[in-house]
Design a protein around this motif. Sequence first.
Motif, PDB file in Angstrom:
ATOM      1  N   ASP A  32       3.338  -6.555  -3.252  1.00 15.17           N
ATOM      2  CA  ASP A  32       2.298  -6.578  -2.218  1.00 15.17           C
ATOM      3  C   ASP A  32       1.856  -5.152  -1.917  1.00 15.17           C
ATOM      4  OD1 ASP A  32       0.551  -7.685  -0.433  1.00 15.17           O
ATOM      5  OD2 ASP A  32       2.029  -7.985   1.154  1.00 15.17           O
ATOM      6  N   TYR A  33       0.955  -4.648  -2.742  1.00 16.51           N
ATOM      7  CA  TYR A  33       0.604  -3.233  -2.688  1.00 16.51           C
ATOM      8  C   TYR A  33      -0.451  -2.895  -1.658  1.00 16.51           C
ATOM      9  CZ  TYR A  33      -3.028  -4.896  -5.934  1.00 16.51           C
ATOM     10  OH  TYR A  33      -4.048  -5.596  -6.531  1.00 16.51           O
ATOM     11  N   HIS A  34      -0.956  -3.899  -0.925  1.00 21.07           N
ATOM     12  CA  HIS A  34      -1.863  -3.603   0.188  1.00 21.07           C
ATOM     13  C   HIS A  34      -1.766  -4.713   1.221  1.00 21.07           C
ATOM     14  CE1 HIS A  34      -5.264  -2.316   2.557  1.00 21.07           C
ATOM     15  NE2 HIS A  34      -5.774  -3.524   2.460  1.00 21.07           N
ATOM     16  N   CYS A  35      -1.314  -4.354   2.425  1.00 20.08           N
ATOM     17  CA  CYS A  35      -1.264  -5.333   3.509  1.00 20.08           C
ATOM     18  C   CYS A  35      -1.305  -4.591   4.838  1.00 20.08           C
ATOM     19  CB  CYS A  35      -0.021  -6.212   3.413  1.00 20.08           C
ATOM     20  SG  CYS A  35       1.495  -5.384   3.926  1.00 20.08           S
ATOM     21  N   HIS A  36      -1.322  -5.361   5.906  1.00 19.67           N
ATOM     22  CA  HIS A  36      -1.354  -4.800   7.263  1.00 19.67           C
ATOM     23  C   HIS A  36      -0.190  -5.331   8.101  1.00 19.67           C
ATOM     24  CE1 HIS A  36      -5.428  -3.162   6.594  1.00 19.67           C
ATOM     25  NE2 HIS A  36      -5.627  -4.273   5.916  1.00 19.67           N
ATOM     26  N   ILE A  37       0.887  -5.736   7.454  1.00 22.08           N
ATOM     27  CA  ILE A  37       2.065  -6.215   8.182  1.00 22.08           C
ATOM     28  C   ILE A  37       2.623  -5.085   9.055  1.00 22.08           C
ATOM     29  CG2 ILE A  37       4.493  -6.848   7.865  1.00 22.08           C
ATOM     30  CD1 ILE A  37       3.665  -8.567   5.540  1.00 22.08           C
ATOM     31  N   ALA A 150       9.032  -7.743  -3.767  1.00 19.11           N
ATOM     32  CA  ALA A 150       9.668  -6.526  -4.271  1.00 19.11           C
ATOM     33  C   ALA A 150       9.248  -5.297  -3.484  1.00 19.11           C
ATOM     34  CB  ALA A 150       9.333  -6.336  -5.749  1.00 19.11           C
ATOM     35  N   VAL A 151       7.981  -5.271  -3.072  1.00 16.99           N
ATOM     36  CA  VAL A 151       7.465  -4.101  -2.378  1.00 16.99           C
ATOM     37  C   VAL A 151       6.392  -4.528  -1.395  1.00 16.99           C
ATOM     38  CG1 VAL A 151       5.717  -3.597  -4.148  1.00 16.99           C
ATOM     39  CG2 VAL A 151       6.542  -1.753  -2.699  1.00 16.99           C
ATOM     40  N   VAL A 152       6.372  -3.836  -0.270  1.00 17.29           N
ATOM     41  CA  VAL A 152       5.325  -3.993   0.737  1.00 17.29           C
ATOM     42  C   VAL A 152       4.748  -2.613   1.012  1.00 17.29           C
ATOM     43  CG1 VAL A 152       4.855  -4.477   3.164  1.00 17.29           C
ATOM     44  CG2 VAL A 152       6.278  -6.049   1.843  1.00 17.29           C
ATOM     45  N   CYS A 153       3.440  -2.479   0.848  1.00 20.04           N
ATOM     46  CA  CYS A 153       2.762  -1.229   1.194  1.00 20.04           C
ATOM     47  C   CYS A 153       1.915  -1.479   2.435  1.00 20.04           C
ATOM     48  CB  CYS A 153       1.894  -0.737   0.042  1.00 20.04           C
ATOM     49  SG  CYS A 153       2.829  -0.222  -1.409  1.00 20.04           S
ATOM     50  N   THR A 154       2.352  -0.951   3.554  1.00 18.21           N
ATOM     51  CA  THR A 154       1.628  -1.120   4.802  1.00 18.21           C
ATOM     52  C   THR A 154       0.456  -0.140   4.860  1.00 18.21           C
ATOM     53  OG1 THR A 154       3.092   0.417   5.956  1.00 18.21           O
ATOM     54  CG2 THR A 154       3.699  -1.913   5.969  1.00 18.21           C
ATOM     55  N   THR A 155      -0.370  -0.276   5.873  1.00 18.13           N
ATOM     56  CA  THR A 155      -1.555   0.564   6.014  1.00 18.13           C
ATOM     57  C   THR A 155      -1.362   1.451   7.231  1.00 18.13           C
ATOM     58  OG1 THR A 155      -2.900  -1.187   5.048  1.00 18.13           O
ATOM     59  CG2 THR A 155      -4.067   0.537   6.253  1.00 18.13           C
ATOM     60  N   ASP A 156      -1.354   2.780   7.010  1.00 15.28           N
ATOM     61  CA  ASP A 156      -0.912   3.694   8.056  1.00 15.28           C
ATOM     62  C   ASP A 156      -1.873   4.869   8.221  1.00 15.28           C
ATOM     63  OD1 ASP A 156       2.138   2.719   8.442  1.00 15.28           O
ATOM     64  OD2 ASP A 156       1.545   2.599   6.340  1.00 15.28           O
ATOM     65  N   ASP A 157      -2.124   5.209   9.461  1.00 20.39           N
ATOM     66  CA  ASP A 157      -2.960   6.356   9.804  1.00 20.39           C
ATOM     67  C   ASP A 157      -2.155   7.640   9.568  1.00 20.39           C
ATOM     68  OD1 ASP A 157      -4.019   8.437  11.905  1.00 20.39           O
ATOM     69  OD2 ASP A 157      -5.581   6.902  11.795  1.00 20.39           O
ATOM     70  N   PRO A 158      -2.817   8.733   9.159  1.00 19.79           N
ATOM     71  CA  PRO A 158      -2.086   9.998   8.987  1.00 19.79           C
ATOM     72  C   PRO A 158      -1.368  10.471  10.244  1.00 19.79           C
ATOM     73  CG  PRO A 158      -4.257  10.141   7.987  1.00 19.79           C
ATOM     74  CD  PRO A 158      -4.220   8.841   8.715  1.00 19.79           C
ATOM     75  N   ALA A 159      -1.857  10.046  11.423  1.00 18.49           N
ATOM     76  CA  ALA A 159      -1.228  10.463  12.669  1.00 18.49           C
ATOM     77  C   ALA A 159      -0.066   9.571  13.071  1.00 18.49           C
ATOM     78  CB  ALA A 159      -2.274  10.489  13.796  1.00 18.49           C
ATOM     79  N   ASP A 160       0.178   8.498  12.326  1.00 21.40           N
ATOM     80  CA  ASP A 160       1.277   7.586  12.647  1.00 21.40           C
ATOM     81  C   ASP A 160       2.624   8.196  12.293  1.00 21.40           C
ATOM     82  OD1 ASP A 160      -0.532   5.686  13.481  1.00 21.40           O
ATOM     83  OD2 ASP A 160      -0.403   4.464  11.656  1.00 21.40           O
ATOM     84  N   SER A 161       3.630   7.832  13.056  1.00 24.04           N
ATOM     85  CA  SER A 161       5.005   8.210  12.708  1.00 24.04           C
ATOM     86  C   SER A 161       5.458   7.436  11.476  1.00 24.04           C
ATOM     87  CB  SER A 161       5.947   7.898  13.874  1.00 24.04           C
ATOM     88  OG  SER A 161       7.297   8.031  13.468  1.00 24.04           O
ATOM     89  N   LEU A 162       6.222   8.087  10.639  1.00 25.74           N
ATOM     90  CA  LEU A 162       6.778   7.455   9.446  1.00 25.74           C
ATOM     91  C   LEU A 162       8.269   7.193   9.589  1.00 25.74           C
ATOM     92  CD1 LEU A 162       4.926   9.602   6.746  1.00 25.74           C
ATOM     93  CD2 LEU A 162       4.287   7.342   7.624  1.00 25.74           C
ATOM     94  N   LEU A 409      -2.885  -9.293  -3.864  1.00 31.13           N
ATOM     95  CA  LEU A 409      -2.239  -8.690  -2.705  1.00 31.13           C
ATOM     96  C   LEU A 409      -2.459  -9.633  -1.521  1.00 31.13           C
ATOM     97  CD1 LEU A 409      -5.108  -7.816  -1.440  1.00 31.13           C
ATOM     98  CD2 LEU A 409      -4.783  -5.749  -2.762  1.00 31.13           C
ATOM     99  N   THR A 410      -1.824  -9.346  -0.383  1.00 34.75           N
ATOM    100  CA  THR A 410      -2.058 -10.232   0.765  1.00 34.75           C
ATOM    101  C   THR A 410      -3.173  -9.735   1.665  1.00 34.75           C
ATOM    102  OG1 THR A 410      -0.379  -9.151   2.131  1.00 34.75           O
ATOM    103  CG2 THR A 410       0.328 -11.049   0.824  1.00 34.75           C
ATOM    104  N   ASP A 411      -3.306  -8.403   1.845  1.00 32.78           N
ATOM    105  CA  ASP A 411      -4.301  -7.840   2.763  1.00 32.78           C
ATOM    106  C   ASP A 411      -4.238  -8.553   4.112  1.00 32.78           C
ATOM    107  OD1 ASP A 411      -6.370  -6.166   3.596  1.00 32.78           O
ATOM    108  OD2 ASP A 411      -7.912  -7.599   3.002  1.00 32.78           O
ATOM    109  N   SER A 412      -3.047  -8.797   4.608  1.00 34.10           N
ATOM    110  CA  SER A 412      -2.867  -9.645   5.781  1.00 34.10           C
ATOM    111  C   SER A 412      -1.967  -8.983   6.798  1.00 34.10           C
ATOM    112  CB  SER A 412      -2.261 -10.989   5.352  1.00 34.10           C
ATOM    113  OG  SER A 412      -1.913 -11.769   6.472  1.00 34.10           O
TER     114      SER A 412
END
Length: 474
Positions: A32-37, A150-162, A409-412
Amino acid sequence: MKRPFIHDDFLLHTDAARDLYHSFAKSEPIYDYHCHIPHRQILENHQFADIAEIWLGGDHYKWRAMRANGVDERFITGDAAPREKFAAWCATVPRTLRNPLYHWSHLELLRYFGISELINADSADRIWAQANERLAGLRAHDILAANRVAVVCTTDDPADSLDAHAAINASGALKTRVYPTFRPDNALIVDQPAAFNAWLEKLGGAAGMAVGSFEDFLVALDRRHAAFHEVGGRLSDHGMESAFAEPCTAAQAEAIFKAARAGRAATGQECAQFTSFLMLEFGRWDARRGWAKQLHLGALRNNNSRLLARLGRDTGFDSISDVPQARALSRYLDALDSTNELPRTVIYNLNPAENYVFGTMIGNFQDGTIPGKIQLGSGWWFLDQKEAMEWQLNALSNLGLLSRFVGMLTDSRSFLSYPRHEYFRRTLCNLLGADMERGELPADRELIGGMVRDICFANARGYFRLDLDPAYAA
């Protein structure tokens, strides 16, 4: 005995399609290389309060359908009780016949809760009770494990904490790897100086520096790009109505930045110039660090100003744009390619009229260094349903190499969206199986089945190059 609506061979209309799905697609892991979970829900192994929270929260697909069905906003995003919102959705479902929501909703109920009953107002009480009973023993980690994600890639702002991402992958609690995706859309909003300047304060805090000058701004963004890399991130993402490739010098970009810092909103032309300058910078950073870039193009956002003011962004008031894409996209890709700084790039198209434009554009920048270096992304947003998936698959097949496609991808924002991968895989196998039955592809199940496996998982694993748990890395 009457066969249930969702059955083993759902959407599979030939023997070849059924064989491809059950033998080659069904058991593949999910990449899941693009999502908003929400990544914090993964960190905390979130326990959902009820099916309304996990099924309706943040799902603007369902919200749009409910509004179209005459449901009052109180039962959509308002203060109604979860049980009332759930009842309003169940009463809406029968009105969604031939909308993909009808398929998705029944798939989700069956796969997560073992419920095969049709969703309607009469079945709402039974579904509520059965689903919540099952949900009590189903946490976020259980969902990821059960779906073999296997993998989740969330969507994150550069100002977000990692910090959450680092903690998730350091914990060893999951076989699923969770990585951030660098989404710097807020860096471009120089037409909204108040919001831009407030965001710069957050960016500076995340980067550990003051952001006073334009040079500071670029340094802070690059630091955050490096920080994403440090925790394993290898993808960027950009959501724009169209690509931008307006000539813009560093001095011009600096002047636009200074004006926004002083409170003057950039004009449309200045926004295009500033965006063009930064998008080239972002592309160079992606190339330098070996990342893949994602371009989500073609959305016309926030159309309803009255409800935007009331409900905010990402609540279901976006649509497809008809802005011409070819020339700007060509100039953007060429500008990076001309200096050998074009990273692996996935281009998602939201306007089906542009499928062949995008499908031919990606061929201009394949350079023989990486299989499928430039990708025509999967059916996205309004196009992630059966018909539009077939449009995308056919365009890619006719104009490029379907065999190198990195898949779905889920994009969800929902943990219940993983059946979208099943939906895609069934659609893919049905399309290929029909070709085999007609003699338009060879009746070689290992040849076609191998391509199916690649599209479902292996191509994405090789393309995005993220570290995976050993169970999924081979």
